[in-house]
Scaffold this active site. Sequence first.
Site, PDB file in Angstrom:
ATOM      1  N   LYS A  22       0.825  -1.213   0.000  1.00 39.23           N
ATOM      2  CA  LYS A  22       0.000   0.000   0.000  1.00 39.23           C
ATOM      3  C   LYS A  22       0.855   1.256   0.000  1.00 39.23           C
ATOM      4  CE  LYS A  22      -1.725   1.898   3.963  1.00 39.23           C
ATOM      5  NZ  LYS A  22      -1.714   3.338   4.215  1.00 39.23           N
ATOM      6  N   ASN A  23       1.823   1.330   0.911  1.00 42.70           N
ATOM      7  CA  ASN A  23       2.527   2.605   1.080  1.00 42.70           C
ATOM      8  C   ASN A  23       3.526   2.899  -0.038  1.00 42.70           C
ATOM      9  OD1 ASN A  23       0.986   3.285   3.234  1.00 42.70           O
ATOM     10  ND2 ASN A  23       2.446   2.599   4.787  1.00 42.70           N
ATOM     11  N   CYS A 116      -5.625   8.228   8.707  1.00 37.91           N
ATOM     12  CA  CYS A 116      -5.962   7.688  10.030  1.00 37.91           C
ATOM     13  C   CYS A 116      -5.673   8.695  11.137  1.00 37.91           C
ATOM     14  CB  CYS A 116      -5.148   6.422  10.305  1.00 37.91           C
ATOM     15  SG  CYS A 116      -5.663   4.994   9.343  1.00 37.91           S
ATOM     16  N   ARG A 121       0.082  14.604  12.757  1.00 37.73           N
ATOM     17  CA  ARG A 121       0.418  14.419  11.348  1.00 37.73           C
ATOM     18  C   ARG A 121       0.643  15.726  10.576  1.00 37.73           C
ATOM     19  NH1 ARG A 121      -2.303   9.067   8.945  1.00 37.73           N
ATOM     20  NH2 ARG A 121      -0.205   8.911   8.126  1.00 37.73           N
ATOM     21  N   ASP A 305       3.609   0.518  12.153  1.00 33.99           N
ATOM     22  CA  ASP A 305       2.395  -0.032  11.530  1.00 33.99           C
ATOM     23  C   ASP A 305       2.113  -1.478  11.952  1.00 33.99           C
ATOM     24  OD1 ASP A 305       2.297   2.390  10.308  1.00 33.99           O
ATOM     25  OD2 ASP A 305       2.926   1.691   8.336  1.00 33.99           O
ATOM     26  N   ARG A 397      -8.949  -0.144   3.632  1.00 36.95           N
ATOM     27  CA  ARG A 397      -8.058   0.861   3.042  1.00 36.95           C
ATOM     28  C   ARG A 397      -6.676   0.278   2.761  1.00 36.95           C
ATOM     29  NH1 ARG A 397      -7.302   5.736   6.525  1.00 36.95           N
ATOM     30  NH2 ARG A 397      -5.753   5.922   4.916  1.00 36.95           N
TER      31      ARG A 397
HETATM   32  C1  EPZ Z   1       4.034   6.918   6.478  1.00 38.59           C
HETATM   33  O1  EPZ Z   1       3.316   8.022   6.999  1.00 38.59           O
HETATM   34  C2  EPZ Z   1       3.030   5.813   6.313  1.00 38.59           C
HETATM   35  N1  EPZ Z   1       1.975   6.280   5.419  1.00 38.59           N
HETATM   36  C3  EPZ Z   1       2.438   5.436   7.662  1.00 38.59           C
HETATM   37  O2  EPZ Z   1       1.617   4.318   7.422  1.00 38.59           O
HETATM   38  C4  EPZ Z   1       3.550   5.049   8.627  1.00 38.59           C
HETATM   39  O3  EPZ Z   1       3.005   4.850   9.915  1.00 38.59           O
HETATM   40  C5  EPZ Z   1       4.601   6.153   8.702  1.00 38.59           C
HETATM   41  O4  EPZ Z   1       5.064   6.489   7.367  1.00 38.59           O
HETATM   42  C6  EPZ Z   1       5.799   5.775   9.548  1.00 38.59           C
HETATM   43  O5  EPZ Z   1       6.379   4.616   9.045  1.00 38.59           O
HETATM   44  C7  EPZ Z   1       2.179   6.281   4.107  1.00 38.59           C
HETATM   45  O6  EPZ Z   1       3.219   5.866   3.601  1.00 38.59           O
HETATM   46  C8  EPZ Z   1       1.072   6.776   3.272  1.00 38.59           C
HETATM   47  P1  EPZ Z   1       6.194  10.171   8.504  1.00 38.59           P
HETATM   48  P2  EPZ Z   1       3.924   9.474   6.964  1.00 38.59           P
HETATM   49  O7  EPZ Z   1       6.185  11.434   7.725  1.00 38.59           O
HETATM   50  O8  EPZ Z   1       4.775   9.596   5.755  1.00 38.59           O
HETATM   51  C9  EPZ Z   1       6.412  13.520  11.953  1.00 38.59           C
HETATM   52  C10 EPZ Z   1      -0.257   2.919   7.812  1.00 38.59           C
HETATM   53  O9  EPZ Z   1      -0.919   2.411   8.733  1.00 38.59           O
HETATM   54  N2  EPZ Z   1       6.350  14.494  10.864  1.00 38.59           N
HETATM   55  O10 EPZ Z   1       7.336   9.241   8.344  1.00 38.59           O
HETATM   56  O11 EPZ Z   1       2.816  10.426   7.125  1.00 38.59           O
HETATM   57  C11 EPZ Z   1       5.104  12.785  12.120  1.00 38.59           C
HETATM   58  O12 EPZ Z   1       4.192  13.506  12.915  1.00 38.59           O
HETATM   59  C12 EPZ Z   1       0.362   4.234   8.008  1.00 38.59           C
HETATM   60  O13 EPZ Z   1      -0.110   2.380   6.701  1.00 38.59           O
HETATM   61  C13 EPZ Z   1       6.477  15.846  11.143  1.00 38.59           C
HETATM   62  O14 EPZ Z   1       6.632  16.255  12.312  1.00 38.59           O
HETATM   63  O15 EPZ Z   1       4.833   9.416   8.253  1.00 38.59           O
HETATM   64  C14 EPZ Z   1       5.561  11.479  12.752  1.00 38.59           C
HETATM   65  O16 EPZ Z   1       5.689  11.642  14.121  1.00 38.59           O
HETATM   66  C15 EPZ Z   1      -0.293   5.217   8.823  1.00 38.59           C
HETATM   67  N3  EPZ Z   1       6.406  16.739  10.107  1.00 38.59           N
HETATM   68  C16 EPZ Z   1       6.945  11.245  12.139  1.00 38.59           C
HETATM   69  O17 EPZ Z   1       7.350  12.524  11.619  1.00 38.59           O
HETATM   70  C17 EPZ Z   1       6.252  16.342   8.819  1.00 38.59           C
HETATM   71  O18 EPZ Z   1       6.210  17.200   7.936  1.00 38.59           O
HETATM   72  C18 EPZ Z   1       7.017  10.224  11.029  1.00 38.59           C
HETATM   73  O19 EPZ Z   1       6.027  10.547  10.038  1.00 38.59           O
HETATM   74  C19 EPZ Z   1       6.132  14.976   8.547  1.00 38.59           C
HETATM   75  C20 EPZ Z   1       6.181  14.063   9.581  1.00 38.59           C
END
Ligand code: EPZ
Length: 418
Positions: A22-23, A116, A121, A305, A397
């Site tokens: 998915k991701n 989610c 986020r 995840d 999803r």
């Molecule tokens: C990706 O989310 C995945 N989603 C998530 O999958 C997964 O949990 C996550 O990576 C971590 O592995 C997709 O790929 C669509 P991040 P993403 O940016 O990219 C902070 C699932 O169940 N952050 O790596 O949104 C954020 O708050 C899911 O399939 C900022 O502060 O995650 C978090 O604490 C849900 N500012 C951390 O970084 C930003 O601009 C990691 O988030 C971006 C992120």
Amino acid sequence: MKVIEIEGAKELNGTIRISGAKNATVALIPAAILTDEEATICNVPEITDTDALCDILKQLNVNVNRSTESLVINPKDMKNIEIEEKYSKKLRASYYFMGALLGKYKKAVMYFPGGCSIGARPIDLHLKGFEALGAKVTNEGNRYTVEAEELHGANIYLDIASVGATINIMLAAVKANGKTVIDNAAKEPEIVNVATFLNMMGAKITGAGTSTIKIEGVEHLHKCFHEVIPDRIEAGTYIIIAALCGHNLKIDNVIPEHIDSLLSKLEEMGIEMEVGADYVIVFDGKKELHPTNIKTAVYPGFPTDLQQPFTVLLTKAKGRSKVEETIWENRFMHIAYLNKLGANITVKNRTATIDGPSELKGTEVVATDLRAGAAMVAAGLVAEGKTTIADAEHILRGYEQIVEKLKAVGAKITIKEI
Ligand code: EPZ
């Protein structure tokens, strides 16, 4: 609303085949618009997040052709129009259109993404990256405009190794003038899959999968054919289910090195498995298990995840286990429902303490988010009696044909619309 019903405590036996990730898919679909030619992506999972992104493509007048497992995307007649909130809020990954549209047209207008409810986020790192490449970001409420006269290469250090920011900056930078370097980039396999796709279209990206990614901007991207990697989170979820109630259950089409952290933890707990080149067989899921502690981390650490489904397994271990969630501040919504099913779990700040073993008994629960939903399915399969999972659309999803796949190995599971 969709509801899943499970008559639990049945032994699962046979083979479950893992679908495309998915991701990775949710980034590959927006990435495909960076060319004006046809991109064919195969092993695309049939999940509702894929459908939601295809709806956005159609809104942008992109030709989308879906056949079994493959998606042909042709953006030759594409129009760069605003992506309405009703589309962007359906999923998190709609934000990849920001990077892709900026990269292609130097302008993107869209509403804040949905997804989610597992934490705040923010997308500040994505936006800072776009700004470093020369874009100006403005917003009125949830409506964001990202625009540049010219995109130029830049050195970008990410304060957090964010998956989304790494991919989005790559999408914006592939056609920028000059060289971009992303430092402290995320290293997840999905990022490598997206970089490979872009390179097959003619991009010049090196270092994907390490913490420094270099992108030499190119003028033109061309048609290509690409395959989505197997979903490591889907694989991990079914391996956990096998560890709960499988007997010689084979999880096929897996890249085991993508789930090393999970496999090590399962070994530590006493699960007996055979790990092949592209499969994992769990021999007997009913042994007495040892407790363990996990702390979620960026790849190759233990994936956030899988934290929620893994917690279900910890309820079966004899003694005290701990789960520390370091990525998302609100990813313990499944705990109240696990306790309702009979688990003994307390949560303090970002740590859950699980005292086991517990006998789970079926009851009414809710899939509060995608992976919490997967945890409820895992719990329902091992619990005695009937478990009813409300809001099951969250699960669809991210898990292709979950009901059919589980039925085929002996689960008593149905889904209905109420
Ligand atoms: C990706 O989310 C995945 N989603 C998530 O999958 C997964 O949990 C996550 O990576 C971590 O592995 C997709 O790929 C669509 P991040 P993403 O940016 O990219 C902070 C699932 O169940 N952050 O790596 O949104 C954020 O708050 C899911 O399939 C900022 O502060 O995650 C978090 O604490 C849900 N500012 C951390 O970084 C930003 O601009 C990691 O988030 C971006 C992120």
